[in-house]
Design a protein around this motif. Structure first.
Motif, mmCIF file in Angstrom:
data_model
loop_
_atom_site.group_PDB
_atom_site.id
_atom_site.type_symbol
_atom_site.label_atom_id
_atom_site.label_comp_id
_atom_site.label_asym_id
_atom_site.label_seq_id
_atom_site.Cartn_x
_atom_site.Cartn_y
_atom_site.Cartn_z
ATOM 1 N N ASP A 10 0.834 -1.213 0.000
ATOM 2 C CA ASP A 10 0.000 0.000 0.000
ATOM 3 C C ASP A 10 0.869 1.265 0.000
ATOM 4 O OD1 ASP A 10 -2.336 -1.456 -0.036
ATOM 5 O OD2 ASP A 10 -2.415 -1.591 2.155
ATOM 6 N N SER A 11 1.818 1.314 -0.899
ATOM 7 C CA SER A 11 2.701 2.483 -1.100
ATOM 8 C C SER A 11 3.712 2.730 0.016
ATOM 9 C CB SER A 11 1.895 3.770 -1.325
ATOM 10 O OG SER A 11 0.958 3.555 -2.341
ATOM 11 N N THR A 12 3.727 1.882 1.054
ATOM 12 C CA THR A 12 4.741 2.009 2.102
ATOM 13 C C THR A 12 5.872 1.030 1.787
ATOM 14 O OG1 THR A 12 2.973 2.445 3.658
ATOM 15 C CG2 THR A 12 5.127 1.880 4.599
ATOM 16 N N PRO A 13 7.135 1.508 1.802
ATOM 17 C CA PRO A 13 8.239 0.585 1.501
ATOM 18 C C PRO A 13 8.195 -0.668 2.387
ATOM 19 C CG PRO A 13 9.047 2.832 1.618
ATOM 20 C CD PRO A 13 7.615 2.878 2.071
ATOM 21 N N ALA A 14 8.411 -1.808 1.777
ATOM 22 C CA ALA A 14 8.337 -3.070 2.511
ATOM 23 C C ALA A 14 9.722 -3.686 2.640
ATOM 24 C CB ALA A 14 7.410 -4.030 1.780
ATOM 25 N N ALA A 15 10.020 -4.235 3.807
ATOM 26 C CA ALA A 15 11.312 -4.891 4.027
ATOM 27 C C ALA A 15 11.338 -6.221 3.279
ATOM 28 C CB ALA A 15 11.528 -5.125 5.507
ATOM 29 N N LEU A 16 12.561 -6.618 2.852
ATOM 30 C CA LEU A 16 12.732 -7.900 2.178
ATOM 31 C C LEU A 16 13.229 -8.934 3.178
ATOM 32 C CD1 LEU A 16 14.620 -6.485 -0.920
ATOM 33 C CD2 LEU A 16 12.168 -6.889 -0.698
ATOM 34 N N TRP A 17 13.104 -10.184 2.839
ATOM 35 C CA TRP A 17 13.577 -11.288 3.692
ATOM 36 C C TRP A 17 13.003 -11.109 5.112
ATOM 37 C CZ3 TRP A 17 17.158 -15.125 1.739
ATOM 38 C CH2 TRP A 17 17.588 -14.886 0.427
ATOM 39 N N LYS A 18 11.730 -10.736 5.181
ATOM 40 C CA LYS A 18 11.084 -10.473 6.464
ATOM 41 C C LYS A 18 9.604 -10.815 6.341
ATOM 42 C CE LYS A 18 10.471 -6.625 9.764
ATOM 43 N NZ LYS A 18 9.037 -6.744 10.029
ATOM 44 N N GLY A 19 9.050 -11.434 7.373
ATOM 45 C CA GLY A 19 7.618 -11.698 7.377
ATOM 46 C C GLY A 19 6.852 -10.403 7.637
ATOM 47 N N ILE A 20 5.869 -10.115 6.796
ATOM 48 C CA ILE A 20 5.116 -8.861 6.941
ATOM 49 C C ILE A 20 3.627 -9.194 7.028
ATOM 50 C CG2 ILE A 20 4.605 -6.620 5.869
ATOM 51 C CD1 ILE A 20 7.013 -7.237 3.962
ATOM 52 N N ARG A 21 2.968 -8.626 8.031
ATOM 53 C CA ARG A 21 1.519 -8.834 8.113
ATOM 54 C C ARG A 21 0.806 -7.843 7.217
ATOM 55 N NH1 ARG A 21 0.935 -10.040 14.571
ATOM 56 N NH2 ARG A 21 2.229 -11.904 14.427
ATOM 57 N N PRO B 55 1.850 -16.301 11.456
ATOM 58 C CA PRO B 55 3.040 -16.642 12.244
ATOM 59 C C PRO B 55 3.590 -15.403 12.958
ATOM 60 C CG PRO B 55 3.627 -16.420 9.936
ATOM 61 C CD PRO B 55 2.150 -16.151 10.023
ATOM 62 N N ASP B 56 4.471 -15.623 13.922
ATOM 63 C CA ASP B 56 5.155 -14.481 14.541
ATOM 64 C C ASP B 56 6.030 -13.829 13.468
ATOM 65 O OD1 ASP B 56 6.443 -16.961 14.547
ATOM 66 O OD2 ASP B 56 8.021 -16.241 15.858
ATOM 67 N N GLU B 57 6.319 -12.545 13.640
ATOM 68 C CA GLU B 57 7.079 -11.845 12.593
ATOM 69 C C GLU B 57 8.550 -12.222 12.658
ATOM 70 O OE1 GLU B 57 6.457 -7.711 11.995
ATOM 71 O OE2 GLU B 57 4.436 -8.072 11.225
ATOM 72 N N ARG B 58 9.027 -12.810 11.600
ATOM 73 C CA ARG B 58 10.417 -13.259 11.570
ATOM 74 C C ARG B 58 11.198 -12.445 10.562
ATOM 75 N NH1 ARG B 58 9.679 -19.791 11.468
ATOM 76 N NH2 ARG B 58 8.627 -19.938 13.467
ATOM 77 N N VAL B 59 12.502 -12.365 10.808
ATOM 78 C CA VAL B 59 13.341 -11.619 9.883
ATOM 79 C C VAL B 59 14.637 -12.390 9.658
ATOM 80 C CG1 VAL B 59 14.340 -10.204 11.734
ATOM 81 C CG2 VAL B 59 14.356 -9.344 9.397
ATOM 82 N N ILE B 60 15.183 -12.256 8.477
ATOM 83 C CA ILE B 60 16.447 -12.909 8.165
ATOM 84 C C ILE B 60 17.534 -11.850 8.114
ATOM 85 C CG2 ILE B 60 17.695 -14.092 6.296
ATOM 86 C CD1 ILE B 60 15.078 -15.787 6.074
ATOM 87 N N ASP B 61 18.571 -12.109 8.876
ATOM 88 C CA ASP B 61 19.635 -11.133 9.007
ATOM 89 C C ASP B 61 20.320 -10.867 7.669
ATOM 90 O OD1 ASP B 61 21.265 -9.747 11.249
ATOM 91 O OD2 ASP B 61 22.778 -10.617 9.894
ATOM 92 N N GLU B 62 20.681 -9.608 7.477
ATOM 93 C CA GLU B 62 21.361 -9.154 6.255
ATOM 94 C C GLU B 62 22.564 -10.060 5.897
ATOM 95 O OE1 GLU B 62 20.375 -6.452 4.428
ATOM 96 O OE2 GLU B 62 22.095 -6.578 3.053
ATOM 97 N N SER B 63 23.264 -10.522 6.920
ATOM 98 C CA SER B 63 24.456 -11.348 6.679
ATOM 99 C C SER B 63 24.091 -12.696 6.056
ATOM 100 C CB SER B 63 25.195 -11.585 7.992
ATOM 101 O OG SER B 63 24.389 -12.364 8.857
ATOM 102 N N LEU B 64 22.812 -13.047 6.083
ATOM 103 C CA LEU B 64 22.389 -14.337 5.534
ATOM 104 C C LEU B 64 21.842 -14.205 4.116
ATOM 105 C CD1 LEU B 64 20.646 -15.912 8.660
ATOM 106 C CD2 LEU B 64 22.943 -16.327 7.782
ATOM 107 N N ILE B 65 21.982 -13.005 3.544
ATOM 108 C CA ILE B 65 21.500 -12.806 2.176
ATOM 109 C C ILE B 65 22.705 -12.831 1.234
ATOM 110 C CG2 ILE B 65 20.200 -11.300 0.621
ATOM 111 C CD1 ILE B 65 18.911 -10.085 3.171
#
Lengths: 313, 213
Positions: free
Chosen positions: A82-93, A158-168
């Motif tokens: 919805d026009s808001t920047p979204a994070a990558l490699w991250k669970g987003i509700r 699910p709970d919001e999970r994120v993958i650390d930058e170092s894992l990309i």
């Protein structure tokens, strides 16, 4: 339910692949970047294969009509909810009615979009993945078109999970592909093999625009067969990552859409570099390095430890 | 039998260097033996003219462990039930719009179209491998009089059901796809049905007899 507003260049349903039927010619048609796929499943709270979208190209958008979580992995993209920047490699509700958009691909080629629900795609021989050539599996055996709608089943949040930058992993060209020796390597002289491995000047190979999900074609100095050797082989089973040299001397890297091949095999792309094949785009420069099988295994073990084992459980 | 590594997750078992019935029968026997073991370490098996390729799960086993296990199990090979080959009859419409390359075959071989058809239907072929496309049979061995090279530039689209020849092989396109074989006819027989097991009409070792319509 999700509704495709714009499918970009190619968007299709994939999963971990279709296995067990190679003896009757059924190829895996697997997701190409298996690490990005595994990360995506984990972000969404799944430990096993789920169907996800594999997308190429910018200006992708879809709308969800239900509350759900989603995530994007694979190529680096500029994404919005919805026009808001979204994070990558991250669970987003996201809320029912939201639009998920990808405007630009900045590094790599294929990106993956998944949901915390099972896309209601067709399963063929136990896999949701789309076989584009034979038109089965996935969404009616074809890529998505504008206006397509597909249901999501068994949604959980699910709970919001994120993958650390170092894992990309980096997906930036030029690409280095490490290979182990192939069955017909001896049909090429050391001089011609040099052009495959040299770093300076011309010897780089460029990814051809004729590449697709079946194979990555490379263009560069043609590899020359030794005199008086057979150029083709008796057709036999092939596995993903095999680098074939057809009569014109330009390498083709086999992906996941064929089970039998008949060209000379100069090498096998090491498993540790195989996910990178998903991100080779036309005109990208590629070079090869020959390594021993033991080194390939060591690199793979390292990838498991450094990347796979670090993903959220 | 020659066992070698095939990439990091493969085993290549080679039974001979040339295409012939004896070598192929060994491939077939070994393939059915491998299938009968039903090992979870083995993800896929690809039998063809002279070899069996095994794709294994490298998290469950390794090249050397799996080779040792198979060599141990091989002692049971003579007891393995090998299914008898099935003979299939495939009706074909030859020439004209169905076989756009039959004229080339005639000019290359010096035969008339009727002779080409007669020679093509007079052999009972063996399914040497199934692949390239799901259900696509590599059939051999073609009568030497019908030897033709592949197209220099493959067609982008060959219709489903097209019957082609190339070198000493003949085959049937189970799906529409690109392809470089010379097309001499077409069949309506469905070679692959993804909705129902066993999916492929033909399996390795089966026999195929073509009949003209």
């Amino acid at each position: 339910m999700i509704e495709i507003i714009n499918p970009a260049w190619l968007a299709m349903v994939v999963d971990g692949g279709r296995y067990g039927y190679a003896d009757i010619g059924v190829p895996p048609s697997s997701v190409l970047d298996r690490y990005a796929y595994t990360a995506l499943c984990r972000l969404l709270g799944y430990s096993t294969d789920i169907p996800v979208l594999e997308i190429m190209g910018h200006d992708f958008s879809l709308k969800v009509n239900t509350d759900v979580s989603c995530a994007i992995t694979g190529a680096r993209v500029t994404a919005f909810v919805d026009s808001t920047p979204a994070a990558l490699w991250k669970g987003i509700r996201v809320k029912a009615g939201s639009t998920i958009e990808v405007k630009e691909v900045t590094e790599g080629l294929r990106y993956y979009l998944g949901f915390s629900g099972i896309i209601d795609a067709a399963q063929v021989t136990g896999s949701y993945t789309t076989n584009l050539e034979c038109r089965f599996g996935g969404y009616f055996g074809r890529p998505f078109l504008k206006g397509d709608r597909i249901a999501l089943k068994d949604i959980h949040i699910p709970d919001e999970r994120v993958i650390d930058e170092s894992l990309i992993p980096s997906m930036q060209a030029p690409h280095l592909l490490r290979i182990i020796a192939g069955e017909e390597r001896d049909r090429f002289s050391p001089e011609t093999l040099k052009s495959l491995f040299e770093i300076d000047g011309d010897p780089w190979y460029k990814v051809s625009t004729k590449s697709n999900r079946t194979g990555i074609r490379l263009e560069g100095r043609p590899l020359e067969f030794k005199e008086e050797v057979e150029r083709s082989i008796i057709s036999e089973g092939i596995l993903p990552g095999i680098v074939q040299i057809p009569g014109d001397g330009q390498p083709i890297i086999v992906l996941y859409e064929r089970t039998i091949g008949g060209y000379a095999r100069i090498g096998h792309v090491a498993k540790t570099d195989r996910d990178l094949l998903a991100h080779l785009k036309p005109l990208d420069k590629v070079r090869f390095q020959m390594i021993e099988p033991e080194e390939a295994e060591r690199l793979w073990d390292e990838k498991i430890t450094r990347y796979y084992d670090m993903l959220p459980k | 039998m020659d066992w070698t590594r095939y990439g990091e997750e493969g085993i290549r078992i080679v039974f001979g260097k040339a295409i012939n019935a004896d070598v192929h029968e060994e491939v077939r026997q070994y393939y059915f033996f491998l299938k009968s073991l039903d090992l979870q370490e083995i993800i896929d098996i690809i039998p063809s003219f002279t070899s069996c390729i095994i794709y294994f799960n490298s998290r469950l086993t390794s090249f050397s462990t799996l080779v040792s296990l198979l060599k141990e199990k091989e002692k049971g090979l003579p007891q393995t039930q090998i299914p008898a080959p099935v003979t299939h009859t495939i009706p074909v419409m030859y020439g004209g719009q169905y076989g756009p390359d039959i004229e080339f075959v005639c000019s290359y071989s010096g035969l008339t179209a009727d002779e080409v058809i007669e020679i093509h239907v007079s052999t009972v072929y063996t399914v040497f491998a199934v692949g390239f496309l799901p259900g696509f049979p590599y059939l051999g061995t073609l009568d030497k009089r019908l030897f033709v090279p592949r197209l220099e530039t493959p067609r982008l689209k060959v219709n489903e059901g097209s019957v082609g020849i190339a070198q000493l092989q003949t085959g049937i396109y189970s799906f529409e796809s690109p392809g470089g074989w010379r097309i001499i006819g077409k069949t309506d027989v469905k070679l692959f049905d993804y909705t129902e097991a066993p999916y492929s009409l033909l399996k390795i070792g089966d026999r195929v007899r073509f009949v003209p319509l």
